[in-house]
Design an enzyme around this catalytic site. Structure first.
Site, PDB file in Angstrom:
ATOM      1  N   ARG A 142       0.706  -1.066   0.070  1.00  0.00           N
ATOM      2  CA  ARG A 142      -0.083  -0.057  -0.091  1.00  0.00           C
ATOM      3  C   ARG A 142       0.797   1.246   0.099  1.00  0.00           C
ATOM      4  O   ARG A 142       0.438   2.321   0.561  1.00  0.00           O
ATOM      5  CB  ARG A 142      -1.049  -0.201   1.228  1.00  0.00           C
ATOM      6  N   LYS A 164       2.930  11.834 -10.234  1.00  0.00           N
ATOM      7  CA  LYS A 164       2.026  10.955 -11.199  1.00  0.00           C
ATOM      8  C   LYS A 164       3.021   9.973 -11.543  1.00  0.00           C
ATOM      9  O   LYS A 164       3.951  10.018 -12.018  1.00  0.00           O
ATOM     10  CB  LYS A 164       1.898  11.772 -12.654  1.00  0.00           C
ATOM     11  N   GLU A 206       9.501  20.692 -23.424  1.00  0.00           N
ATOM     12  CA  GLU A 206       8.681  20.922 -22.198  1.00  0.00           C
ATOM     13  C   GLU A 206       9.330  22.200 -21.472  1.00  0.00           C
ATOM     14  O   GLU A 206       8.230  22.989 -20.865  1.00  0.00           O
ATOM     15  CB  GLU A 206       8.744  19.853 -21.363  1.00  0.00           C
ATOM     16  N   LYS A 248       7.150  23.783 -12.055  1.00  0.00           N
ATOM     17  CA  LYS A 248       6.182  22.522 -11.813  1.00  0.00           C
ATOM     18  C   LYS A 248       5.842  22.538 -10.263  1.00  0.00           C
ATOM     19  O   LYS A 248       4.736  22.247 -10.027  1.00  0.00           O
ATOM     20  CB  LYS A 248       6.809  21.411 -12.496  1.00  0.00           C
ATOM     21  N   GLU A 258      -4.831  17.107  -9.239  1.00  0.00           N
ATOM     22  CA  GLU A 258      -5.361  17.445 -10.568  1.00  0.00           C
ATOM     23  C   GLU A 258      -6.825  17.710 -10.228  1.00  0.00           C
ATOM     24  O   GLU A 258      -7.862  17.043 -11.095  1.00  0.00           O
ATOM     25  CB  GLU A 258      -5.091  16.319 -11.590  1.00  0.00           C
ATOM     26  N   ARG A 263      -3.747  22.427 -12.219  1.00  0.00           N
ATOM     27  CA  ARG A 263      -2.691  21.696 -12.596  1.00  0.00           C
ATOM     28  C   ARG A 263      -2.867  21.474 -14.327  1.00  0.00           C
ATOM     29  O   ARG A 263      -1.828  21.169 -15.027  1.00  0.00           O
ATOM     30  CB  ARG A 263      -2.498  20.149 -12.219  1.00  0.00           C
ATOM     31  N   ASN A 267      -0.831  21.199 -19.484  1.00  0.00           N
ATOM     32  CA  ASN A 267      -1.257  20.537 -20.809  1.00  0.00           C
ATOM     33  C   ASN A 267      -1.140  21.159 -21.832  1.00  0.00           C
ATOM     34  O   ASN A 267      -1.588  20.839 -22.908  1.00  0.00           O
ATOM     35  CB  ASN A 267      -2.589  19.709 -20.472  1.00  0.00           C
ATOM     36  N   HIS A 270      -0.551  19.982 -25.425  1.00  0.00           N
ATOM     37  CA  HIS A 270      -0.638  18.465 -25.072  1.00  0.00           C
ATOM     38  C   HIS A 270      -1.882  18.123 -25.702  1.00  0.00           C
ATOM     39  O   HIS A 270      -1.915  16.659 -26.169  1.00  0.00           O
ATOM     40  CB  HIS A 270      -0.658  17.985 -23.795  1.00  0.00           C
ATOM     41  N   HIS A 274      -0.762  15.222 -28.034  1.00  0.00           N
ATOM     42  CA  HIS A 274      -1.215  13.828 -27.968  1.00  0.00           C
ATOM     43  C   HIS A 274      -1.880  13.196 -29.150  1.00  0.00           C
ATOM     44  O   HIS A 274      -1.690  12.231 -29.454  1.00  0.00           O
ATOM     45  CB  HIS A 274      -2.061  13.624 -26.582  1.00  0.00           C
ATOM     46  N   HIS A 288       7.351  12.226 -28.185  1.00  0.00           N
ATOM     47  CA  HIS A 288       6.414  12.988 -26.930  1.00  0.00           C
ATOM     48  C   HIS A 288       6.772  14.450 -27.314  1.00  0.00           C
ATOM     49  O   HIS A 288       5.681  15.256 -27.586  1.00  0.00           O
ATOM     50  CB  HIS A 288       6.255  12.568 -25.843  1.00  0.00           C
TER      51      HIS A 288
END
Lengths: 386, 386
Positions: A142, A164, A206, A248, A258, A263, A267, A270, A274, A288
């Site tokens: 956990r 993340k 980025e 960041k 998020e 946050r 993006n 993106h 994406h 990417h």
């Protein structure tokens, strides 16, 4: 944004420290260039023991890929010198390792090591290794502590900061995961010396993004330092990496999971990026960062159509991206396929496509305002033959 | 312990509500007997939307096993009537379904349903279904809301409350998981009518445990109501289930992530109980509750040897367990094998075996005080031929 992060007094000499303020999950990002003084071991031990109510750390699984296994082995030795018994697990390089099946193997390795609450996972590598090892740390017993040692520019300025973690399923990327903040992040910019130039450029996409979304002065600094950064001049690279981490950290500290929408500013580029990546095919012509570069230009054009910015900003952004060797268009892709891919994006609400678009240099806004015709127009421009 | 939980005004008529106070992760446990008034749908909708910043819930995956699939289908219809499109996923009954492989299938099912942040997972079943579905909810898209509808007594009084979710690996049980609090728990004690009597008795072992560790008056109430509870008299069952939920809620709210040691009180009977279960073989002669019953008696004897309690308490505990049809010994098992199994327990620190032992009826303490000789003596007694 009240950026609470700060660059603290250098320690060890020549290093920078960025604090990510998250209450009892706060942690340090230590940025060095060449770890001559052997700072990794003490930093790792201190970071791993500062979390989880100060519980001692007795063992660690160092997860890496075959590209940087020598560095991982040195880090394992440094941990052992601190009294942390460390073993190295090497996964194949590449996105294919970001799977539940690979995670299961690492979890079984932790079981075999009899890892318990006094154990940690240390990720040495790029984004794939960090996301995979982080997911393993987030689910074993956990959740056990995680230390990140990102070795690519993209991981250093982006994926290793913010908590993340996750793996892919065949039908969806990054769909299985958690928010699991690391106990510390160790960035040695000397790792970049052996990074393929294309990956370095991808990381710069980025970097440029941070300037556009949050910090006009930083955007200008990147314009001035672009050549020196690509040449890996340590005096140019370290402040760029540190500032990205600070920016960041500021965003993450205000929207850790998020939930508030803040946050989402990360993006920018993106939504279309994406789609470019997916339509061109993962592992295809667009990495990417390259897809994000083209996506930022297209989304900036979309902001022009809303009357939010004037064309000069997009032109300036395009110039910088080209200077960095990044694409600003995606000639030949099918605009309808791009729209279909964007419609599937999990950040949409109620069927409309949501974008993060610039209001000015250093300021963006989450919006579903663009009409379908405007979206189609910028995608036509994006995909037109050069 | 400052138990902040409370039994609130009945709503709907005849129901009880226990609040689990966890800040912005607080939730209600609603206890009913026969859902004549159709309360499940409204409760589920309200609970699922109260979390995650009030985001609307539009779709759900109802996870169940073949034992209770008819109930799960009714729950899915009730969700649909609330505007929540629900599909039912049926897993095979039994511990074998608590696997990463089964979790992967459910995650893929969510992807196929295009589940997003407006989706939820609803677990209808016993502990296996709850742990598995909870793990899926904790990892899909980094966590989506979870509603628990436990149908076994053990799940109602124990595993559905507290946020522990997870799956097994072949070499270790419950080793992969998360803390993921549900948005609500719906307990219909009429589900117990179709529960095999042995499973009902196993649930009662955990009920007795709550009395020993936290509440002498409740222990006495269980002594008085034992026969009525086993006969499934609703007037006896509902207050027992509600009080167990209140007691567990109080512990969980003070040690949500098992960090302060307080949550460890729930492990009374489990150090030796887990060893009995493992040595006898999972799926063998001892179900979990039966192993815990025998473990509680042995650990109570251990407390006698430390001079913490007098033998009268253990005798009283044994009488109640026998009245409930539960074992108080484990004749024929190998004491050395039990010690070996306990030494592997993940709650140990520094090699000594840790126990939660009674100081008095209603009060326990985490300790590694027992000498090896004392442990061996109680295990000899536990395993002696009757």
């Amino acid at each position: 944004m009240t950026a609470e992060s700060q660059t603290r007094a250098a320690h060890p000499p020549g290093s920078r420290t960025v604090r990510v303020p998250l209450g009892d999950r706060s942690y340090d990002i230590r940025i060095v260039h060449g770890d001559e003084s052997g700072g990794f071991g003490p930093f790792a031990r201190e970071a791993l023991e500062a979390t989880r109510a100060g519980r001692s750390c007795r063992s660690a699984l160092v997860v890496t890929d075959s590209n940087v296994r020598a560095l991982a082995a040195r880090h394992a030795e440094a941990l052992a010198a601190q009294g942390i018994a460390a073993e190295v697990a090497v996964v194949p390089p590449g996105e294919g390792s970001k799977s539940l099946e690979q995670a299961a193997e690492l979890l079984d390795r932790l079981i075999a090591l009899r890892a318990d609450r006094h154990s940690a996972v240390v990720a040495v590598g790029g984004g794939v290794v960090g996301d995979l090892a982080g997911f393993v740390a987030s689910t074993y017993a956990r959740g056990i502590p995680l230390l990140m040692a990102p070795t690519t520019l993209l991981a250093q300025v982006d994926s290793s900061v913010g908590g993340k973690v996750g793996v892919n399923r065949p039908a969806a990327k990054n769909i299985v995961g958690a928010f699991h903040q690391p106990s510390g992040v160790w960035i040695d910019t000397r790792s970049l010396d052996t990074l393929p130039p294309r990956e370095l450029r991808c990381g710069m996409a980025e970097v440029v993004k941070y300037g556009v979304i949050l910090d006009p002065a930083f955007f200008e600094a990147v314009e001035r330092a672009a050549a020196a950064v690509l040449a890996l001049d340590p005096a140019a690279v370290a402040p760029v990496v540190a500032r990205c981490c600070e920016l960041k950290a500021g965003v993450v500290s205000e929207d850790e999971r998020e939930e508030t929408g803040l946050r989402a500013v990360l993006n920018f580029g993106h939504t279309i990026g994406h789609a470019v990546e997916a339509v061109a095919g993962y592992g295809g012509p667009f990495q990417h960062g390259e897809a994000v570069a083209a996506g930022m230009v297209a989304e900036s054009r979309l902001a022009e159509r809303l009357g939010w910015i004037d064309p000069g900003l997009t032109d300036r952004l395009s110039r910088l991206l080209r200077l960095l060797g990044l694409p600003t268009s995606a000639p030949g892709l099918d605009p309808r396929a791009l729209i279909a891919a964007m419609t599937l994006d999990k950040k949409n609400a109620g069927g409309r496509i949501r974008f993060v678009l610039p209001r000015a240099l250093g300021s963006v806004e989450l919006t579903d305002a663009p009409a379908e015709g405007d979206v189609r127009a910028v995608l036509d421009e994006l995909t037109a033959a050069d």
